[in-house]
Design an enzyme around this catalytic site. Structure first.
Site, short mmCIF file in Angstrom:
data_model
loop_
_atom_site.label_atom_id
_atom_site.label_comp_id
_atom_site.label_asym_id
_atom_site.label_seq_id
_atom_site.Cartn_x
_atom_site.Cartn_y
_atom_site.Cartn_z
CG ASP A 222 -1.83 1.16 1.37
OD1 ASP A 222 -2.41 1.19 0.29
OD2 ASP A 222 -1.65 2.22 2.27
CD GLU A 246 -2.27 2.73 -3.38
OE1 GLU A 246 -3.12 3.55 -3.87
OE2 GLU A 246 -1.71 2.55 -2.35
#
Ligand SMILES: *[C@@H]1O[C@H](CO)[C@@H](O)[C@H](O)[C@H]1NC(C)=O
Ligand SMILES: *[C@@H]1O[C@H](CO)[C@@H](O)[C@H](O)[C@H]1NC(C)=O
Length: 487
Positions: A222, A246
């Site tokens: 993330d 990400e």
């Protein structure tokens, strides 16, 4: 290169598959927000996504529904973060999504306990599937920013393990994106100081223990763009498994460099171009998509490892973009056949329509877990069945896809002899194209529509893309045992 040299020395025994980038290349991933996927008792409990609170989904609920996921041909599951999260009711609701951690090392009791997570992992592996876990190491979450409870966080429990408070106000300022805090005074996300060696050591221990304890096969990183790039090779090396990050950049020259530091990133370049290419009939958008995809393939270290998606928890669902079934099938087909690792967000198969966060995090149970061809359940199975068949040949899996605008309305994606044709016309319109490069008089099958086409003496196939529906042409002689179209 960095990862390839680190992984062998650091990978630990204990992970069921400890899967590498090469192993993941041929997988097809289904993304789950655990809180929204399934209730353990299988009931249809009330859950309004707009309330943004915990709705009761759990790891046991997910474990009970693995047939539903595998029935669409997926071979890996990505689950939302597992750590303890903020459950105070803030101005933006609760941390049901997992991205507001208050502990990395303690599990989120809303989703189950250690045995439940181990049991889910075992059940996934028993089916030959891989388990990917979403990890947040960029930040913790607090309720208000005047008295951040640093000492209650784990394993980083002191204020000096965090960057000083400053909120990110300009995402184009990379230094700010790395050094400042996400969130705001309602839900501040204190930013981990990954320049601190003690912090780096604690994070490596954390991830190595997590992967070993729960037999995790891959990680989704993330907020990867909010940490310095050169933090990641050591972190993923300590994990010893495939990492996809990400790094939310829509430009090739910004996205590709991240692949020098981690195996893979989400293909945030493709997604907006593909939305534009197929949401309506614009010929420029088809050629723009072709150009940017070819540019990714030549600029990124290995585009076959990029995770391809059209929907996720941060982006509008395709059902919010269009209600035309041919367009929805086209978005499904490009997710699976882009040339990267397909990543499908739960509920895409039910043609859910949620637009922006939190409305795109619907409870799946309202669908009744319907299978069949009303929505896209059967269609995803068809797409995955074809890809799963083709990737058994590792040279197919590692071949770079080449994109060509065959006309103003039809895109061709060519990958090791497969030619996928995607139209921007929508339902009810046919497009005729010539698809070259076959052997003279070769018999071809559209494995998605089950129609047969024969190439002419010059190796050109004259194909009608009917009703705006995707076509996947492949030599009939190589499709024996496919499991589609009576082959
Ligand atoms: C937030 O939730 C935690 C855990 O339930 C609780 O201990 C704490 O008092 C809450 N904080 C506020 C400000 O309500
Ligand atoms: C292809 O088919 C045509 C027409 O039947 C035939 O004349 C030609 O010899 C064939 N070419 C090859 C290479 O088989």
């Amino acid at each position: 290169m960095l990862l390839k040299t680190l992984v062998p020395t650091l990978s630990l025994a204990g992970a069921a598959f400890a899967a590498s980038a090469d192993d993941w290349r041929s997988r097809s991933i289904y993304q789950v927000i655990v809180d929204r996927f399934a209730l353990e008792d299988g009931s249809n409990g009330a859950c309004n996504p707009n309330d943004a609170v915990f709705c009761g989904g759990s790891w046991n609920g997910l474990k009970n529904k693995l047939d539903y996921i595998q029935g669409m041909g997926f071979s890996a599951i990505w689950i939302s973060p597992v750590g303890r999260a903020l459950d105070n009711t803030t101005a933006y609701g609760q941390g049901y999504h997992g991205y507001w951690p208050t502990s990395y090392t303690d599990l989120n009791s809303h989703f189950g306990n250690e045995d439940d997570l181990k049991s889910l992992s075992q059940a996934v592996h028993d089916r030959g599937m891989y388990l990917m876990v979403d990890v947040v190491v960029n930040h913790f979450a607090s309720w208000g920013d005047s008295n951040v409870p640093f000492s209650s966080f784990s394993p980083l429990n002191a204020e000096n393990m965090f960057h000083s408070k400053c909120y990110i106000t300009d995402w184009s300022n990379q230094e700010m994106a790395e050094q400042c805090w996400m969130g705001d005074s309602n839900v501040p996300l204190p930013d981990v100081n990954t320049e601190n060696d003690q912090v780096v050591g604690l994070l490596k221990d954390y991830v190595s223990n997590l992967v070993t304890k729960y037999s995790i096969d891959g990680l989704r990183l993330d907020a990867a763009k909010s940490i310095r790039k050169d933090f990641w090779p050591d972190f993923c090396g300590a994990a010893g498994v495939y990492c996809t990050g990400e790094a939310w950049f829509n430009g090739v020259e910004q996205l590709c460099p991240y692949q020098d530091y981690m195996d893979s990133v989400h293909n945030y370049v493709m997604q907006p171009y593909a939305v534009n290419a197929f949401k309506s009939a614009s010929s420029d958008a088809i050629s723009s998509l072709a150009n940017v995809m070819n540019s990714l393939a030549s600029s990124c270290k290995d585009a076959t490892l990029l995770t391809s998606f059209m929907e996720n928890h941060d982006n509008a669902r395709m059902g919010a973009v269009t209600s035309d079934m041919a367009r929805l099938k086209t978005f499904a087909a490009i997710t699976v056949f882009s040339g990267g690792v397909p990543t499908v967000y739960y509920g895409q198969e039910q043609a859910f329509k949620g637009a922006s966060d939190p409305n795109n995090r619907e409870p799946l149970w309202t669908s009744g877990y319907a299978t069949g061809s009303d929505k896209l359940y059967d269609y995803f199975n068809t797409l995955n069945t074809l890809r799963n068949f083709l990737v058994k040949d590792s040279s197919f899996a590692s071949a770079q896809a080449q994109y060509t605008a065959l006309s103003g309305s039809v895109l061709q994606i060519e990958k090791s002899g497969l030619r996928v044709l995607l139209a921007n016309t929508g339902s009810g319109q046919d497009s005729s194209v010539t698809v070259g490069g076959w052997s003279a008089n070769e018999s071809l099958v559209d494995a998605l529509g089950c129609t047969h086409v024969t190439a002419d003496g010059s190796g050109n196939a004259h194909v009608t893309v009917k009703g705006g529906l995707p076509v996947a042409l492949y030599p009939e002689s190589k499709l024996s045992g496919l499991g589609l179209c009576s082959m």
